[in-house]
Every structure is written in C-alpha cells, then in structure tokens.
Design a protein around this motif. Structure first.
Motif, PDB file in Angstrom:
ATOM      1  N   LEU A  60     -16.778 -25.707 -37.770  1.00 19.64           N
ATOM      2  CA  LEU A  60     -16.907 -24.250 -37.787  1.00 19.64           C
ATOM      3  C   LEU A  60     -16.846 -23.669 -36.377  1.00 19.64           C
ATOM      4  N   GLY A  61     -16.633 -24.523 -35.386  1.00 22.12           N
ATOM      5  CA  GLY A  61     -16.533 -24.045 -34.012  1.00 22.12           C
ATOM      6  C   GLY A  61     -17.863 -23.857 -33.311  1.00 22.12           C
ATOM      7  N   LEU A  62     -18.920 -24.475 -33.833  1.00 21.17           N
ATOM      8  CA  LEU A  62     -20.247 -24.362 -33.217  1.00 21.17           C
ATOM      9  C   LEU A  62     -20.560 -25.633 -32.436  1.00 21.17           C
ATOM     10  N   PRO A  63     -20.743 -25.512 -31.125  1.00 19.90           N
ATOM     11  CA  PRO A  63     -21.027 -26.689 -30.306  1.00 19.90           C
ATOM     12  C   PRO A  63     -22.500 -27.089 -30.408  1.00 19.90           C
ATOM     13  N   PRO A  64     -22.830 -28.318 -29.999  1.00 18.84           N
ATOM     14  CA  PRO A  64     -24.245 -28.667 -29.871  1.00 18.84           C
ATOM     15  C   PRO A  64     -24.857 -27.831 -28.748  1.00 18.84           C
ATOM     16  N   VAL A  65     -26.075 -27.360 -28.965  1.00 19.95           N
ATOM     17  CA  VAL A  65     -26.742 -26.488 -27.992  1.00 19.95           C
ATOM     18  C   VAL A  65     -28.216 -26.857 -27.925  1.00 19.95           C
ATOM     19  N   THR A  66     -28.756 -26.947 -26.713  1.00 17.52           N
ATOM     20  CA  THR A  66     -30.202 -27.054 -26.547  1.00 17.52           C
ATOM     21  C   THR A  66     -30.728 -25.641 -26.398  1.00 17.52           C
ATOM     22  N   LEU A  67     -31.527 -25.209 -27.379  1.00 18.30           N
ATOM     23  CA  LEU A  67     -32.027 -23.840 -27.430  1.00 18.30           C
ATOM     24  C   LEU A  67     -33.364 -23.751 -26.692  1.00 18.30           C
ATOM     25  N   LEU A  68     -33.343 -23.162 -25.517  1.00 17.78           N
ATOM     26  CA  LEU A  68     -34.548 -23.006 -24.711  1.00 17.78           C
ATOM     27  C   LEU A  68     -35.397 -21.868 -25.239  1.00 17.78           C
ATOM     28  N   GLN A  69     -36.693 -21.975 -25.077  1.00 11.73           N
ATOM     29  CA  GLN A  69     -37.637 -20.976 -25.572  1.00 11.73           C
ATOM     30  C   GLN A  69     -37.251 -19.592 -25.063  1.00 11.73           C
TER      31      GLN A  69
ATOM     32  N   LEU B 134     -21.732 -14.942 -34.598  1.00 12.79           N
ATOM     33  CA  LEU B 134     -23.018 -15.603 -34.733  1.00 12.79           C
ATOM     34  C   LEU B 134     -23.682 -15.745 -33.364  1.00 12.79           C
ATOM     35  N   TYR B 135     -24.963 -15.455 -33.326  1.00 11.48           N
ATOM     36  CA  TYR B 135     -25.810 -15.721 -32.165  1.00 11.48           C
ATOM     37  C   TYR B 135     -26.912 -16.671 -32.605  1.00 11.48           C
ATOM     38  N   MET B 136     -27.360 -17.540 -31.712  1.00 15.43           N
ATOM     39  CA  MET B 136     -28.513 -18.402 -31.961  1.00 15.43           C
ATOM     40  C   MET B 136     -29.645 -17.943 -31.057  1.00 15.43           C
ATOM     41  N   VAL B 137     -30.847 -17.843 -31.622  1.00 15.61           N
ATOM     42  CA  VAL B 137     -32.003 -17.339 -30.895  1.00 15.61           C
ATOM     43  C   VAL B 137     -33.162 -18.321 -31.061  1.00 15.61           C
TER      44      VAL B 137
ATOM     45  N   GLY C  69     -24.620 -17.396 -27.480  1.00 14.82           N
ATOM     46  CA  GLY C  69     -23.488 -16.832 -28.206  1.00 14.82           C
ATOM     47  C   GLY C  69     -22.916 -15.683 -27.418  1.00 14.82           C
ATOM     48  N   PRO C  70     -21.983 -14.971 -27.953  1.00 16.36           N
ATOM     49  CA  PRO C  70     -21.570 -15.005 -29.359  1.00 16.36           C
ATOM     50  C   PRO C  70     -20.615 -16.161 -29.652  1.00 16.36           C
ATOM     51  N   TYR C  71     -20.699 -16.620 -30.907  1.00 16.25           N
ATOM     52  CA  TYR C  71     -19.776 -17.606 -31.441  1.00 16.25           C
ATOM     53  C   TYR C  71     -19.005 -16.905 -32.552  1.00 16.25           C
ATOM     54  N   THR C  72     -17.703 -17.058 -32.553  1.00 19.61           N
ATOM     55  CA  THR C  72     -16.882 -16.467 -33.609  1.00 19.61           C
ATOM     56  C   THR C  72     -16.605 -17.530 -34.657  1.00 19.61           C
TER      57      THR C  72
END
Length: 145
Positions: free
Chosen positions: A93-102, A71-74, A107-110
C-alpha cells in the motif's frame, strides 16, 4: 489425530463512501485507532482530530480500490510514555516501516490501493511480548472493489 481447520476472516463487502479520503492512524496506549473523513476534508492532526470520526473497530479500515486517500500516522501517547511504537509497514500500500516517536506526526502518505484484499500491519515492539499480545496492536486495511 485431527487438526482443526483455521478460521479465515473474509474481506468485507462493505463499500466505503467514495474518496478522496483523509485518514489518521493513531497509536496510543498500545492500540491502533483509525479516524477518517471520507469527504476529502483535511482533519486536524492533533486530538480530537476535528472533522474526523473514529472508525469502529478502531484497528480496521475499509478502503475502496481505485480511490485516493491521504494518511497520517500520529503517536498520541502522553509525555510520560517514553517507549516508541514501531509500525512494520505495508509495502503493497506504499506505507514504509516507521518508528513513531511520542507526540510526533508522520506523513502524508498517499494511498491508492488497486488490489482488493486484507493488508495487515502490526507493532514490532517486543518489550511487552509479541504484537498479538498487545491490546489492539495488530490492524488491517480491508481493500474492497
């Protein structure tokens, strides 16, 4: 006085195509959108995510327990949008908190979910109200057996 019984959405019984799978979780214009390629092919990480198909509804994704997903976050907001999106994370699910900048990709997250169930996520931004008040800013990973 009587209190109404809350409505509970059951975990769907749809079995996704076996993985490994490639998943993009996109945030844009105050909504989450999933794009996937469950054949394991790698999708482009820029719009229009060549070889990845949009998932409907966009903020829900079915995963199969015991399968592996990348998984990638965009953050696909346009450059004039300056506010970041704050993904609260899904630790189970192994996904950390993330601040998604513009304009950034994370990622990648497995993901290798083992337990069936519904795993919700949301945006922690409060500038426009709660995440439930944002259009589509609450999402869910449905993990099926």
């Amino acid at each position: 006085t009587m209190t109404p019984t809350p409505t509970i959405t059951q975990t769907p019984t749809i079995t996704p195509t076996p993985g490994p799978g490639f998943v993009i979780l996109q945030v844009v214009s105050w909504q989450w959108n999933f794009y996937t390629d469950m054949t394991g092919a790698t999708c482009a990480l820029t719009w229009p995510y060549n070889s990845c198909a949009p998932v409907s509804p966009g903020n829900e994704l079915n995963l199969q327990a015991g399968r592996t997903y990348t998984l990638y976050m965009v953050n696909a907001d346009s450059p004039e949008v300056t506010e970041n999106h704050k993904f609260n994370g899904v630790p189970s699910l192994g996904l950390p908190p993330v601040t998604l900048l513009q304009g950034r990709t994370y990622g990648p997250y497995t993901l290798n979910p083992t337990t069936p169930g519904d795993f919700t996520f949301n945006c922690l931004n409060t500038s426009c109200g709660t995440s439930e008040q944002h259009e589509g800013m609450v999402g869910v990973f449905h993990v099926v057996p």
